[in-house]
Design a protein around this motif. Structure first.
Motif, PDB file in Angstrom:
ATOM      1  N   ASP A 112     -47.519  84.594 -55.417  1.00  0.00           N
ATOM      2  CA  ASP A 112     -48.513  83.800 -54.695  1.00  0.00           C
ATOM      3  C   ASP A 112     -48.163  83.481 -53.240  1.00  0.00           C
ATOM      4  N   HIS A 113     -46.964  83.849 -52.761  1.00  0.00           N
ATOM      5  CA  HIS A 113     -46.547  83.397 -51.432  1.00  0.00           C
ATOM      6  C   HIS A 113     -47.423  83.942 -50.304  1.00  0.00           C
ATOM      7  N   CYS A 114     -47.804  85.216 -50.392  1.00  0.00           N
ATOM      8  CA  CYS A 114     -48.658  85.795 -49.345  1.00  0.00           C
ATOM      9  C   CYS A 114     -50.072  85.217 -49.407  1.00  0.00           C
ATOM     10  N   LEU A 115     -50.575  84.994 -50.605  1.00  0.00           N
ATOM     11  CA  LEU A 115     -51.907  84.416 -50.768  1.00  0.00           C
ATOM     12  C   LEU A 115     -51.970  83.021 -50.152  1.00  0.00           C
ATOM     13  N   TRP A 116     -50.992  82.171 -50.484  1.00  0.00           N
ATOM     14  CA  TRP A 116     -50.952  80.826 -49.919  1.00  0.00           C
ATOM     15  C   TRP A 116     -50.931  80.874 -48.392  1.00  0.00           C
ATOM     16  N   GLU A 117     -50.107  81.755 -47.840  1.00  0.00           N
ATOM     17  CA  GLU A 117     -49.966  81.817 -46.380  1.00  0.00           C
ATOM     18  C   GLU A 117     -51.270  82.219 -45.709  1.00  0.00           C
ATOM     19  N   LEU A 118     -51.944  83.213 -46.257  1.00  0.00           N
ATOM     20  CA  LEU A 118     -53.217  83.649 -45.691  1.00  0.00           C
ATOM     21  C   LEU A 118     -54.257  82.529 -45.737  1.00  0.00           C
ATOM     22  N   LEU A 119     -54.342  81.850 -46.869  1.00  0.00           N
ATOM     23  CA  LEU A 119     -55.340  80.795 -47.019  1.00  0.00           C
ATOM     24  C   LEU A 119     -55.031  79.591 -46.135  1.00  0.00           C
ATOM     25  N   LEU A 120     -53.761  79.238 -46.035  1.00  0.00           N
ATOM     26  CA  LEU A 120     -53.376  78.108 -45.191  1.00  0.00           C
ATOM     27  C   LEU A 120     -53.601  78.411 -43.713  1.00  0.00           C
ATOM     28  N   ARG A 121     -53.215  79.614 -43.290  1.00  0.00           N
ATOM     29  CA  ARG A 121     -53.417  79.995 -41.880  1.00  0.00           C
ATOM     30  C   ARG A 121     -54.915  80.064 -41.562  1.00  0.00           C
ATOM     31  N   HIS A 122     -55.698  80.535 -42.520  1.00  0.00           N
ATOM     32  CA  HIS A 122     -57.141  80.610 -42.328  1.00  0.00           C
ATOM     33  C   HIS A 122     -57.726  79.203 -42.195  1.00  0.00           C
ATOM     34  N   ARG A 123     -57.296  78.293 -43.062  1.00  0.00           N
ATOM     35  CA  ARG A 123     -57.781  76.912 -42.997  1.00  0.00           C
ATOM     36  C   ARG A 123     -57.396  76.270 -41.663  1.00  0.00           C
ATOM     37  N   ALA A 124     -56.240  76.643 -41.127  1.00  0.00           N
ATOM     38  CA  ALA A 124     -55.780  76.085 -39.858  1.00  0.00           C
ATOM     39  C   ALA A 124     -56.490  76.699 -38.653  1.00  0.00           C
ATOM     40  N   GLY A 125     -57.358  77.676 -38.892  1.00  0.00           N
ATOM     41  CA  GLY A 125     -58.107  78.296 -37.814  1.00  0.00           C
ATOM     42  C   GLY A 125     -57.388  79.417 -37.101  1.00  0.00           C
ATOM     43  N   GLU A 126     -56.284  79.898 -37.682  1.00  0.00           N
ATOM     44  CA  GLU A 126     -55.505  80.957 -37.036  1.00  0.00           C
ATOM     45  C   GLU A 126     -56.059  82.353 -37.328  1.00  0.00           C
ATOM     46  N   LEU A 127     -56.880  82.479 -38.352  1.00  0.00           N
ATOM     47  CA  LEU A 127     -57.485  83.767 -38.701  1.00  0.00           C
ATOM     48  C   LEU A 127     -58.994  83.645 -38.563  1.00  0.00           C
ATOM     49  N   ASP A 128     -59.543  84.277 -37.546  1.00  0.00           N
ATOM     50  CA  ASP A 128     -60.964  84.159 -37.239  1.00  0.00           C
ATOM     51  C   ASP A 128     -61.764  85.145 -38.088  1.00  0.00           C
ATOM     52  N   CYS A 129     -61.920  84.782 -39.350  1.00  0.00           N
ATOM     53  CA  CYS A 129     -62.642  85.638 -40.289  1.00  0.00           C
ATOM     54  C   CYS A 129     -63.154  84.761 -41.417  1.00  0.00           C
ATOM     55  N   ASP A 130     -63.929  85.353 -42.325  1.00  0.00           N
ATOM     56  CA  ASP A 130     -64.339  84.676 -43.550  1.00  0.00           C
ATOM     57  C   ASP A 130     -63.587  85.308 -44.710  1.00  0.00           C
ATOM     58  N   ILE A 131     -62.810  84.520 -45.441  1.00  0.00           N
ATOM     59  CA  ILE A 131     -62.198  85.016 -46.670  1.00  0.00           C
ATOM     60  C   ILE A 131     -63.212  84.768 -47.776  1.00  0.00           C
ATOM     61  N   CYS A 132     -63.919  85.821 -48.137  1.00  0.00           N
ATOM     62  CA  CYS A 132     -65.090  85.656 -48.996  1.00  0.00           C
ATOM     63  C   CYS A 132     -64.785  85.768 -50.483  1.00  0.00           C
ATOM     64  N   MET A 133     -63.606  86.312 -50.841  1.00  0.00           N
ATOM     65  CA  MET A 133     -63.281  86.423 -52.257  1.00  0.00           C
ATOM     66  C   MET A 133     -61.821  86.788 -52.449  1.00  0.00           C
ATOM     67  N   ILE A 134     -61.339  86.498 -53.656  1.00  0.00           N
ATOM     68  CA  ILE A 134     -60.011  86.914 -54.086  1.00  0.00           C
ATOM     69  C   ILE A 134     -60.180  87.702 -55.375  1.00  0.00           C
ATOM     70  N   LEU A 135     -59.584  88.891 -55.426  1.00  0.00           N
ATOM     71  CA  LEU A 135     -59.627  89.741 -56.612  1.00  0.00           C
ATOM     72  C   LEU A 135     -58.228  89.839 -57.193  1.00  0.00           C
ATOM     73  N   SER A 136     -58.131  89.800 -58.518  1.00  0.00           N
ATOM     74  CA  SER A 136     -56.824  89.882 -59.148  1.00  0.00           C
ATOM     75  C   SER A 136     -56.916  90.591 -60.487  1.00  0.00           C
ATOM     76  N   ASN A 137     -55.786  91.141 -60.899  1.00  0.00           N
ATOM     77  CA  ASN A 137     -55.710  91.743 -62.239  1.00  0.00           C
ATOM     78  C   ASN A 137     -55.110  90.763 -63.238  1.00  0.00           C
ATOM     79  N   HIS A 138     -54.896  89.519 -62.804  1.00  0.00           N
ATOM     80  CA  HIS A 138     -54.395  88.457 -63.680  1.00  0.00           C
ATOM     81  C   HIS A 138     -55.112  87.149 -63.339  1.00  0.00           C
ATOM     82  N   PRO A 139     -55.265  86.235 -64.294  1.00  0.00           N
ATOM     83  CA  PRO A 139     -55.941  84.961 -64.027  1.00  0.00           C
ATOM     84  C   PRO A 139     -55.033  83.883 -63.455  1.00  0.00           C
ATOM     85  N   ASP A 140     -53.756  84.164 -63.268  1.00  0.00           N
ATOM     86  CA  ASP A 140     -52.756  83.143 -62.953  1.00  0.00           C
ATOM     87  C   ASP A 140     -53.045  82.335 -61.696  1.00  0.00           C
TER      88      ASP A 140
END
Length: 297
Positions: A112-140
């Protein structure tokens, strides 16, 4: 990675009138002047510009960030002008008006470390995009997606279902007009068809090809490696051999245990991945000959 002047059809949003023009082609005199005069003639001001010449390949690259808030003509006219200058100099171009936010999907397994970082940076306004979905092969990691209110889709992948699952995933991505898929430690091999359907950025440790498969950090520790790193690249049919966008390293000593390698490796992975994604969505990358020119941010 698509590199064209394709017409944008998504719903515009209120954004500063700043566009980006990327060009590349045979190096020759007059290119910089021609594009500067073109933008000036249409009433656009150059905010910043960066260029690079690959002398061994005789190729010229330039990224121009321009203000079109006082443009004297219209977008079609300027686009036609870019096409005319490109034809004259045998250049390729990508023109982005900067008024449509890119749609990004993240694919992740259990790490989960990369996922957390992307979402946190996005929330902080550092990534000028829309994260519209997360796809996974596990429900964790459903709870992580819920914390950021991002739709979470689970696709169980087996040897027998892989082809059908990928088709369903691509249909979902197409429905939401996804521009970029980020493999944030997604532990499944994607196909050539997937890579050809959408731009994909992947992250992996630096031990390839020496330590492939499971527990690479454990085997690197056993060998007494002195450097570890991470690589972010565009995913292609050649798996981990696509054009490299970003890399970083850190030193390891005999005092470091496996847990230390894992901790340092995860830090590198999440930072390198964010930098690569940021460069992509800011139109700072030009891909050629299976490598990247990455302009400064």
């Amino acid at each position: 990675m698509s590199f064209s002047n394709a017409k944008q059809t998504k719903t515009p949003i209120a954004r500063p009138q700043l566009g980006t023009l990327r060009i590349h082609g045979p190096d020759q005199n007059g290119i910089v002047a021609a594009f500067s005069q073109l933008l000036y003639g249409h009433g656009c001001g150059i905010v910043d510009s960066e260029q690079h010449t690959d002398h061994s390949a005789n190729l010229f690259f330039q990224r121009i960030h321009f203000d079109y808030s006082k443009m004297l003509t219209d977008r079609i006219s300027l686009g036609n002008g870019v096409d005319e200058v490109c034809k004259r100099f045998d250049m390729k171009s990508a023109l982005n008006w900067g008024d449509v936010r890119q749609q990004v999907a993240i694919m992740v397994s259990k790490y989960d470390h990369c996922l957390w970082e992307l979402l946190l940076r996005h929330r902080a306004g550092e990534l000028d995009c829309d994260i519209c979905m997360i796809l996974s092969n596990h429900p964790d990691l459903q709870t992580v997606a819920d914390a950021f209110q991002v739709p979470f889709h689970v696709f169980k992948v087996t040897k027998d279902t892989k082809e059908a699952v990928e088709k369903e995933e691509l249909e979902l991505l197409a429905t939401h007009k996804v521009d970029l898929v980020v493999l944030a430690r997604y532990m499944q091999i994607i196909t050539d068809n997937f890579c050809e359907s959408v731009s994909v950025i992947n992250i992996h440790h630096s031990f390839l090809p020496a330590f492939i498969g499971g527990k690479p950090y454990h085997r690197a520790h056993e060998r007494g490696v002195k450097l570890i790193g991470a690589t972010a690249h565009y995913a292609t049919a050649d798996l981990d051999e696509g054009p490299i966008i970003e890399q970083d390293i850190t030193r390891i000593s005999h005092r470091d245990e496996v847990d230390d390698l894992l901790r340092k490796g995860r830090l590198l992975e999440k930072n390198v991945l964010v930098h690569a994604v940021k460069a992509h969505i800011e139109d700072r990358i030009i891909v050629y000959n299976n490598k990247c020119v990455v302009f400064d941010g």
